[in-house]
Write an enzyme that holds these catalytic residues in place. Structure first.
Site, PDB file in Angstrom:
ATOM      1  N   ARG A  57       0.855  -1.183   0.000  1.00 56.71           N
ATOM      2  CA  ARG A  57       0.000   0.000   0.000  1.00 56.71           C
ATOM      3  C   ARG A  57       0.889   1.228   0.000  1.00 56.71           C
ATOM      4  NH1 ARG A  57      -4.962   0.516   4.187  1.00 56.71           N
ATOM      5  NH2 ARG A  57      -5.308  -1.574   3.343  1.00 56.71           N
ATOM      6  N   SER A 161      -8.344   0.683   0.338  1.00 59.59           N
ATOM      7  CA  SER A 161      -9.351   0.798   1.383  1.00 59.59           C
ATOM      8  C   SER A 161      -9.718   2.257   1.637  1.00 59.59           C
ATOM      9  CB  SER A 161      -8.862   0.103   2.657  1.00 59.59           C
ATOM     10  OG  SER A 161      -9.870   0.061   3.631  1.00 59.59           O
ATOM     11  N   ASP A 319     -16.812   2.401   4.205  1.00 59.45           N
ATOM     12  CA  ASP A 319     -15.642   3.070   3.650  1.00 59.45           C
ATOM     13  C   ASP A 319     -15.555   2.749   2.161  1.00 59.45           C
ATOM     14  OD1 ASP A 319     -14.780   0.434   3.780  1.00 59.45           O
ATOM     15  OD2 ASP A 319     -12.772   0.925   4.480  1.00 59.45           O
ATOM     16  N   ASP A 321     -13.921   0.845   0.007  1.00 62.88           N
ATOM     17  CA  ASP A 321     -13.974  -0.516  -0.532  1.00 62.88           C
ATOM     18  C   ASP A 321     -14.990  -1.378   0.211  1.00 62.88           C
ATOM     19  OD1 ASP A 321     -12.470  -0.768   1.802  1.00 62.88           O
ATOM     20  OD2 ASP A 321     -11.213  -2.368   0.992  1.00 62.88           O
ATOM     21  N   ASP A 323     -15.481  -2.553   3.167  1.00 67.58           N
ATOM     22  CA  ASP A 323     -15.233  -3.613   4.146  1.00 67.58           C
ATOM     23  C   ASP A 323     -15.410  -3.114   5.581  1.00 67.58           C
ATOM     24  OD1 ASP A 323     -12.918  -2.088   4.296  1.00 67.58           O
ATOM     25  OD2 ASP A 323     -11.547  -3.792   4.169  1.00 67.58           O
ATOM     26  N   ARG A 324     -15.521  -1.794   5.774  1.00 64.51           N
ATOM     27  CA  ARG A 324     -15.770  -1.244   7.111  1.00 64.51           C
ATOM     28  C   ARG A 324     -17.156  -0.614   7.174  1.00 64.51           C
ATOM     29  NH1 ARG A 324     -10.231   0.855   9.784  1.00 64.51           N
ATOM     30  NH2 ARG A 324      -8.762  -0.300   8.493  1.00 64.51           N
ATOM     31  N   THR A 395      -4.072  -7.328  16.358  1.00 61.71           N
ATOM     32  CA  THR A 395      -4.878  -6.418  15.561  1.00 61.71           C
ATOM     33  C   THR A 395      -4.819  -6.779  14.079  1.00 61.71           C
ATOM     34  OG1 THR A 395      -4.408  -4.664  17.141  1.00 61.71           O
ATOM     35  CG2 THR A 395      -5.239  -3.992  14.994  1.00 61.71           C
ATOM     36  N   GLU A 419     -12.970  -5.909  15.113  1.00 61.21           N
ATOM     37  CA  GLU A 419     -11.926  -5.050  15.659  1.00 61.21           C
ATOM     38  C   GLU A 419     -12.506  -3.653  15.816  1.00 61.21           C
ATOM     39  OE1 GLU A 419      -8.597  -4.942  13.038  1.00 61.21           O
ATOM     40  OE2 GLU A 419      -9.690  -4.075  11.365  1.00 61.21           O
TER      41      GLU A 419
END
Length: 607
Positions: A57, A161, A319, A321, A323-324, A395, A419
């Site tokens: 990234r 992300s 978010d 992408d 996934d959150r 994490t 998380e």
């Protein structure tokens, strides 16, 4: 700059210009060299972007330390070689490749496919934008998604992300459908180093290759079928009068959330139109990370404004992408409560547990839930009271997903993991965070609560005591300063050593009762070995537990970020008195800043 450095940098520039075939990035380096921007060239060329457990990234620019065509090609060649060596029947099982809407994502997905196709590996390359969790569902070798099992050897998702618009990334999933962990990260990194010579730059013809297979429509429908299976109250959902607003934050989530709402039986939500369509420029968002303070309002208050205008009770958000997931609730007085990741995690865990208890078909003691060690201890309290298993891990969903799979092998059902960074794993099919599944599951949760005369915020008050979090971070671009800060914490009174560290003994009037240092591998509460139960962290990570005579307790975890120049801290307080807990958290945060990390002395930034 010394003559020796001059020669080295000149060689690096020469090598980049020799090997790079992308005219834009090649020109970037040439222009910087011609203009004499040596400091910028050193940043880009003297170190290589590292492949780790988060894959790759970084900023989309020319250079070995950036994200660009050359880096993607090299990463794909190395990953392909590693997979062929390590995964049985990898050529026939194939690789699944998806991408989001960021600049260069589609091209890099095709370049990735080209590297695998050149080695005779079957490639399932999406023909449209997908969100990250759907990519994960397709790479899972144990779960048949769709009529025909893909049973893929690995998966790659081109996404950054929630990073800024100028970033992009390369996320890798292993054959078990979970993000890679050690030793695969170092193994892939070594394989990349052994396969640096770019073999193919042409990407437009990949769809003509008979090994490049299109299963996009089938897999999307299979994913939506999976989402529909999570619904418990579809008939009730259709009759609710609760109104929802949803924003996908200029990302790829809108279509998936919209269709999932239909599968759950809900009436359509109201989208935040300005943020509804994929936009790689993130036009209304300064920084597309819902974790950031104030980012739920996204600078222009569009989500709340839309909800107020339409009379919606809840705002849902993913978010870029998807996934959150985050959410907010409008109170009766018109003010808003924005739920933290820990509060959402508690809501989800409580409701999932209720479903198990109501069904009568499952033994609760065979249920397990997973959370990262920096997340709230509320689910631990819930598990102690109700008799299910709760397990902590490091994490990141690479650890949460793998821990879930390990628990399944032990005979447990693992319907939930989370998380605090607003990542939630709902159900047993996808072992990764999924903002789409979380959005519709939350909508059904609050719909069922409203039938009972409750709201989500009401329900939180009923659960297992008072827990409150106060998470934030310090900004530091200097790794040496970060190392010095953590070295001081390990030798706080000047009497410590690497063999026997000496940590702070109190904070804000609370006595430190336990220290777990996952960098050194030390746990003060686990004599005689003093070895922690969790694996070591790749960066700095220390967790402190402290308590006072009045029964107040805190858990404070400090760690470095793997993707950003930050020292993050996760602070949770618990006790019987709300006001006391709130005051303790304020004092702990102040002392952490002023005395433990010496934010002013070390010139640390704050959000």
């Amino acid at each position: 700059m010394s003559s020796e450095t001059d020669v080295k940098l000149a060689d690096l520039v020469k090598e980049w210009l020799r090997i790079d075939r992308n005219p834009e990035t090649k020109q970037e380096i040439s222009d910087l060299w011609t203009a004499g921007h040596t400091e910028e060239l050193k940043k880009r060329l003297t170190s290589r972007i590292q492949f780790g457990t988060a894959g790759l990234r970084g900023r989309m620019e020319a250079g070995w330390s950036r994200m660009n065509d050359l880096i993607v090609i090299q990463a794909s060649q190395g990953l392909c070689a590693y997979v062929l060596e390590r995964v049985d029947n990898a050529k026939d099982r194939g690789a699944v490749i998806g991408y989001d809407h960021r600049h260069h994502s589609e091209r890099w997905a095709r370049l990735t496919a080209a590297a695998f196709l050149d080695k005779g590996v079957k490639t399932y390359l999406y023909r449209d934008l997908v969100h990250t969790p759907m990519q994960d569902s397709l790479t899972r070798c144990r779960v048949p998604f769709g009529v025909k099992r893909l049973n893929a050897a690995c998966g790659i998702m081109i996404t950054a992300s929630h990073n800024p618009k100028y970033d992009n990334g390369y996320k890798v999933y292993w054959e078990n459908g979970v993000q890679i962990i050690s030793p695969h990260d170092s193994g892939i990194s070594g394989s990349i180093e052994a396969n640096l010579n770019p073999e193919r730059w042409e990407a437009d013809s990949v769809f003509a290759d008979p090994l490049c297979i299109d299963r996009t429509h089938e897999m999307v429908e299979s994913y939506l079928d999976h989402i529909a299976s999570l619904s418990q109250y579809r008939d009730f959902n259709a009759s609710t009068d609760i109104k929802f607003v949803n924003t996908s934050m200029h990302g790829v989530g809108h279509t998936f959330v919209d269709r999932s709402f239909g599968r759950f039986g809900f009436h359509p939500f109201t989208p935040v139109k300005e943020q509804q369509q994929p936009d790689p420029e993130f036009t209304t968002v300064n920084f597309p990370n819902p974790e950031e303070a104030g980012m739920f309002l996204w600078g222009k208050d569009l989500a709340m404004r839309t909800a107020d205008t339409t009379g919606a009770t809840y705002v849902l958000a993913q978010d870029p992408d998807a996934d959150r997931f985050s959410a907010a609730e409008r109170r009766v007085d018109g003010t808003w409560v924005i739920f933290t990741g820990d509060q959402l995690g508690t809501l989800f865990a409580g409701r999932i547990l209720d479903q198990y208890k109501i069904s009568g078909n499952h033994w609760v003691d065979r249920v397990a839930m997973v959370a990262s060690t920096v997340s709230s201890k509320m689910i631990g309290a819930m598990a102690a009271a109700e008799g299910f298993k709760f397990t902590e891990c490091l994490t990141g969903f690479k650890f949460i997903g793998n821990m879930a799979l390990a628990l399944v092998e032990q005979g447990y059902e693992v319907p939930f993991g989370y998380e605090e960074a607003i990542g939630f794993m709902i159900g047993s099919e996808i072992r990764d965070k999924d903002g789409v599944a979380a959005a519709v599951f939350f909508a059904e949760l609050v719909t069922s609560l409203h039938r009972e005369g409750k709201t989500a915020s009401n329900y939180l008050q009923e659960l297992y005591g008072y827990f409150q979090t106060n998470n934030s971070y310090f900004i530091c671009d200097d790794p040496l300063v970060i190392d010095q800060i953590f070295a001081r914490l390990r030798n706080y009174d000047g009497q410590g050593s690497s063999a026997k560290p000496s940590y702070p003994k109190c904070i804000a009037g609370l006595d430190v009762t336990g220290v777990v240092d996952l960098t050194l591998g030390y746990d003060s509460t686990n004599p005689p070995t003093y070895k922690p139960n969790l694996p070591l962290s790749s960066g700095h990570m220390i967790q402190f537990r402290a308590s006072s005579k009045d029964g107040s307790k805190i858990v404070l975890t400090t760690r470095t970020s793997g993707t950003e120049p930050k020292i993050k801290y996760y602070l949770e307080g618990s006790g019987q008195n709300h006001g006391t807990v709130e005051n303790v958290l304020k004092e702990v945060a102040r002392e952490l800043s002023d005395e433990w990390v010496q934010a002013n002395l070390n010139k640390l930034g704050r959000p």
